[in-house]
Scaffold this motif. Structure first.
Motif, PDB file in Angstrom:
ATOM      1  N   TYR A 171       3.823  81.442  79.017  1.00 15.15           N
ATOM      2  CA  TYR A 171       4.329  80.831  79.272  1.00 15.15           C
ATOM      3  C   TYR A 171       5.963  81.374  80.762  1.00 15.15           C
ATOM      4  O   TYR A 171       6.249  80.881  81.607  1.00 15.15           O
ATOM      5  N   ASN A 172       5.559  82.658  80.423  1.00 12.93           N
ATOM      6  CA  ASN A 172       7.034  83.791  80.502  1.00 12.93           C
ATOM      7  C   ASN A 172       8.583  83.140  81.433  1.00 12.93           C
ATOM      8  O   ASN A 172       8.959  83.117  81.965  1.00 12.93           O
ATOM      9  N   MET A 173       8.595  82.697  79.678  1.00 12.05           N
ATOM     10  CA  MET A 173       9.873  81.731  79.567  1.00 12.05           C
ATOM     11  C   MET A 173      10.884  82.477  78.779  1.00 12.05           C
ATOM     12  O   MET A 173      10.767  83.615  78.202  1.00 12.05           O
ATOM     13  N   VAL A 174      12.458  82.206  78.681  1.00 10.41           N
ATOM     14  CA  VAL A 174      13.696  82.976  78.080  1.00 10.41           C
ATOM     15  C   VAL A 174      14.343  81.771  77.522  1.00 10.41           C
ATOM     16  O   VAL A 174      14.054  81.962  76.352  1.00 10.41           O
ATOM     17  N   ALA A 175      13.762  80.852  77.494  1.00 13.58           N
ATOM     18  CA  ALA A 175      14.018  79.957  76.573  1.00 13.58           C
ATOM     19  C   ALA A 175      12.905  78.491  76.538  1.00 13.58           C
ATOM     20  O   ALA A 175      12.071  78.597  77.491  1.00 13.58           O
ATOM     21  N   VAL A 176      12.752  77.464  75.983  1.00  8.68           N
ATOM     22  CA  VAL A 176      11.858  76.278  76.089  1.00  8.68           C
ATOM     23  C   VAL A 176      12.023  75.820  75.290  1.00  8.68           C
ATOM     24  O   VAL A 176      13.347  75.551  74.178  1.00  8.68           O
ATOM     25  N   PRO A 177      12.270  74.472  75.332  1.00 12.62           N
ATOM     26  CA  PRO A 177      12.911  72.791  75.023  1.00 12.62           C
ATOM     27  C   PRO A 177      12.107  72.382  73.961  1.00 12.62           C
ATOM     28  O   PRO A 177      11.053  72.759  73.534  1.00 12.62           O
ATOM     29  N   VAL A 178      12.767  71.776  72.856  1.00 11.48           N
ATOM     30  CA  VAL A 178      12.077  71.346  71.792  1.00 11.48           C
ATOM     31  C   VAL A 178      12.708  70.123  71.419  1.00 11.48           C
ATOM     32  O   VAL A 178      13.366  69.811  71.257  1.00 11.48           O
ATOM     33  N   VAL A 179      11.777  69.153  71.787  1.00  8.59           N
ATOM     34  CA  VAL A 179      11.203  67.437  71.910  1.00  8.59           C
ATOM     35  C   VAL A 179      11.018  67.285  70.310  1.00  8.59           C
ATOM     36  O   VAL A 179      10.046  67.302  70.105  1.00  8.59           O
ATOM     37  N   ASP A 180      11.633  66.130  69.693  1.00  9.37           N
ATOM     38  CA  ASP A 180      10.901  64.793  68.935  1.00  9.37           C
ATOM     39  C   ASP A 180       9.914  64.331  69.395  1.00  9.37           C
ATOM     40  O   ASP A 180       9.383  64.315  70.141  1.00  9.37           O
ATOM     41  N   GLU A 181       9.226  63.752  68.679  1.00  8.07           N
ATOM     42  CA  GLU A 181       8.282  62.518  68.896  1.00  8.07           C
ATOM     43  C   GLU A 181       8.550  61.177  69.315  1.00  8.07           C
ATOM     44  O   GLU A 181       7.828  61.197  70.342  1.00  8.07           O
ATOM     45  N   GLY A 182       9.442  61.342  69.331  1.00  8.71           N
ATOM     46  CA  GLY A 182      10.507  59.952  70.215  1.00  8.71           C
ATOM     47  C   GLY A 182      10.629  60.586  71.848  1.00  8.71           C
ATOM     48  O   GLY A 182      10.624  59.503  72.609  1.00  8.71           O
ATOM     49  N   GLY A 183      10.703  61.654  72.237  1.00 10.94           N
ATOM     50  CA  GLY A 183      10.442  62.375  73.310  1.00 10.94           C
ATOM     51  C   GLY A 183      11.965  63.010  73.926  1.00 10.94           C
ATOM     52  O   GLY A 183      12.766  62.843  75.295  1.00 10.94           O
ATOM     53  N   SER A 184      13.110  62.872  72.605  1.00  7.64           N
ATOM     54  CA  SER A 184      14.357  63.068  73.138  1.00  7.64           C
ATOM     55  C   SER A 184      14.978  64.585  72.524  1.00  7.64           C
ATOM     56  O   SER A 184      13.517  65.011  71.441  1.00  7.64           O
ATOM     57  N   LEU A 185      15.273  65.249  73.630  1.00  9.86           N
ATOM     58  CA  LEU A 185      15.434  66.469  73.231  1.00  9.86           C
ATOM     59  C   LEU A 185      16.711  67.117  71.719  1.00  9.86           C
ATOM     60  O   LEU A 185      17.521  66.300  71.668  1.00  9.86           O
ATOM     61  N   LEU A 186      16.231  68.154  70.930  1.00  9.73           N
ATOM     62  CA  LEU A 186      16.564  68.074  70.414  1.00  9.73           C
ATOM     63  C   LEU A 186      17.199  69.204  70.585  1.00  9.73           C
ATOM     64  O   LEU A 186      18.413  69.805  69.471  1.00  9.73           O
ATOM     65  N   GLY A 187      16.750  70.857  70.855  1.00 13.28           N
ATOM     66  CA  GLY A 187      17.817  71.758  71.758  1.00 13.28           C
ATOM     67  C   GLY A 187      16.797  72.430  72.531  1.00 13.28           C
ATOM     68  O   GLY A 187      15.676  72.127  72.734  1.00 13.28           O
ATOM     69  N   ALA A 188      17.333  74.025  72.230  1.00 15.50           N
ATOM     70  CA  ALA A 188      15.985  74.303  72.948  1.00 15.50           C
ATOM     71  C   ALA A 188      16.145  76.213  72.015  1.00 15.50           C
ATOM     72  O   ALA A 188      17.263  76.601  72.020  1.00 15.50           O
ATOM     73  N   VAL A 189      14.892  76.462  72.249  1.00 16.42           N
ATOM     74  CA  VAL A 189      14.758  78.191  71.522  1.00 16.42           C
ATOM     75  C   VAL A 189      15.426  79.343  72.497  1.00 16.42           C
ATOM     76  O   VAL A 189      14.190  78.896  73.519  1.00 16.42           O
ATOM     77  N   VAL A 242       5.832  79.473  68.064  1.00 13.55           N
ATOM     78  CA  VAL A 242       7.066  79.953  69.100  1.00 13.55           C
ATOM     79  C   VAL A 242       6.977  80.661  70.460  1.00 13.55           C
ATOM     80  O   VAL A 242       7.112  80.702  71.259  1.00 13.55           O
ATOM     81  N   THR A 243       6.706  82.273  69.684  1.00 15.30           N
ATOM     82  CA  THR A 243       6.250  83.521  70.474  1.00 15.30           C
ATOM     83  C   THR A 243       5.304  83.056  71.309  1.00 15.30           C
ATOM     84  O   THR A 243       5.541  83.953  72.783  1.00 15.30           O
ATOM     85  N   THR A 244       4.455  83.254  70.964  1.00 14.58           N
ATOM     86  CA  THR A 244       3.101  82.712  71.575  1.00 14.58           C
ATOM     87  C   THR A 244       3.893  81.873  73.066  1.00 14.58           C
ATOM     88  O   THR A 244       2.985  81.522  73.971  1.00 14.58           O
TER      89      THR A 244
END
Length: 423
Positions: free
Chosen positions: A377-395, A370-372
């Motif tokens: 990508y110089n991001m302050v948040a990144v999406p977390v998606v399951d294998e089915g393509g649904s958004l679960l949340g953001a780190v 996650v840190t890498t």
């Protein structure tokens, strides 16, 4: 300060900036330190507790104070940067004297301390607490005209007694303009008894914000002293990921009991987070990012971003998904960054400007991954998606920092050279 200086009520000093002789700000006043004396003599004011830039709380003797006026404190000489440690004979004026129940000597009537006043003695640098602003009636009763009065210190008794069930309304009032992290720092330095009293006086949303800034052991301590129904309400007001982190520190029976008392939707989010390993994207993420449907406009997105309760990291982008809009969503389509929202007309559909190049994370991604990812990508948040393509949340980057820093990071100060000498 000249003789006959004006009397100052201590509630007006909370958060006041402290400046050195050169006009540079040293920190802010967080409390005052007094020493009670025998024979009804007014307490001597020993000094100020000042929070410096690194959040270290230091002791500033009143002998180093040359001015208390116009919403500022002026100090002279070298300041000792050693951390303040309260001594057994000392009392914190804001933290321990306000909201006490004391007795009027003349009538034997119990009153509540709303504020205390300090004044500098003539021709000396000594300061005393010489007046007390009190309210008649039971603690917590509605204030009515004529019930509040200012009396001499010698006109009341009861400050030297240990009080159980002391109120906290007037102390909490001094927190009004403070950020949750600063309120948490104040609570951290109070006694466990006083922490519990202040926690009871804070409303659920404010207490939730403050708990998120406290060390885990103090979170558990405060939550354990709340009635279970209120503890569940406070957990609902916390960000789901922070509530999950706190519940994970509790025994299994206590955790399950509180989850049962929470609203089903809030409990479901927290249970989902608890199902992931702690140091993975699933365990770190928040389940409440900004989710928009493809037919939403830039104007819709900006309206969501403007919500005051959003952290800067969550407000930096929106996530475009097929219905349903709440996590886990329908198919995740991509991200639209805040800067892009500012560049396009308000009527533009977010689906037409979505960034599909940023790869999402899987919920089992490790903390180093996650840190890498955030750094690459110089991001302050990144999406977390399951294998089915649904958004679960953001780190978010602040979630990652909380887990990268040492457990005692709130106790770690920026290293600065300490002045010679002591209190």
């Amino acid at each position: 300060m000249a003789a006959g200086a004006p009397r100052i009520f201590v509630s007006h000093l909370s958060g006041v900036p402290v400046f050195d002789p050169n006009g540079d700000q040293v920190g802010r006043v967080r409390d005052l330190v007094a020493m009670l004396r025998v024979g009804g003599r007014p307490p001597r004011l020993l000094g100020l507790v000042v929070e410096v830039v690194s959040r270290r709380r230091i002791f500033l003797p009143m002998t180093r104070v040359t001015g208390v006026e116009s919403g500022q404190v002026i100090t002279t000489g070298v300041i000792n940067m050693r951390r303040f440690e309260q001594r057994p004979t000392e009392r914190l004026v804001l933290g321990e004297l306000l909201d006490r129940r004391v007795t009027l000597v003349a009538s034997g009537e119990e009153v509540t301390v709303l504020d205390v006043a300090i004044q500098q003695l003539p021709a000396r640098r000594d300061w005393e607490i010489d007046r007390i602003f009190v309210r008649k009636g039971k603690s917590g009763a509605l204030r009515r005209r004529g019930e509040a009065l200012t009396v001499e210190w010698s006109a009341v008794t009861g400050f030297s007694l240990e009080e159980h069930g002391q109120g906290a309304e007037n102390l909490v009032a001094t927190f009004e303009q403070m950020r949750p992290a600063d309120v948490a720092n104040v609570l951290h330095h109070l006694t466990p008894k006083r922490r519990a009293e202040v926690a009871n006086a804070l409303d659920d949303d404010r207490l939730a914000d403050v708990l998120e800034e406290l060390p885990e052991d103090e979170q558990v301590e405060i939550l354990g002293k709340l009635k279970e129904e209120r503890a569940a309400d406070v957990l609902e007001a916390m960000d789901p990921d922070d509530a999950a982190d706190l519940l994970s520190e509790l025994p299994e029976d206590d955790k399950e009991r509180l989850l049962t008392l929470m609203q089903p939707d809030d409990a479901a989010d927290v249970r989902r987070l608890l199902s992931y390993e702690e140091n993975t994207a699933g365990g770190l993420m928040t389940t409440e990012p900004i989710v928009l449907r493809p037919d939403a406009t830039v104007a819709d997105a900006l309206a969501r971003v403007r919500q005051a309760d959003l952290s800067p990291a969550l407000a930096a982008q929106v996530y475009v998904c097929r219905p349903p809009d709440e996590t886990p969503t329908g198919k995740y389509l991509g991200t639209v960054h805040f800067q892009r929202l500012l560049r396009d007309p308000p009527f533009t559909l977010v689906s037409s400007i979505v960034d599909t190049d940023l790869p999402p994370l899987r919920p089992n991604a490790s903390l180093p991954a996650v840190t890498t990812h955030l750094a690459a990508y110089n991001m302050v948040a990144v999406p977390v998606v399951d294998e089915g393509g649904s958004l679960l949340g953001a780190v978010t980057v602040d979630d990652v920092l909380d887990h990268l820093l040492p457990d005692d990071w709130r106790e770690t100060e920026f290293h600065s050279e300490e002045a010679v000498g002591g209190r």
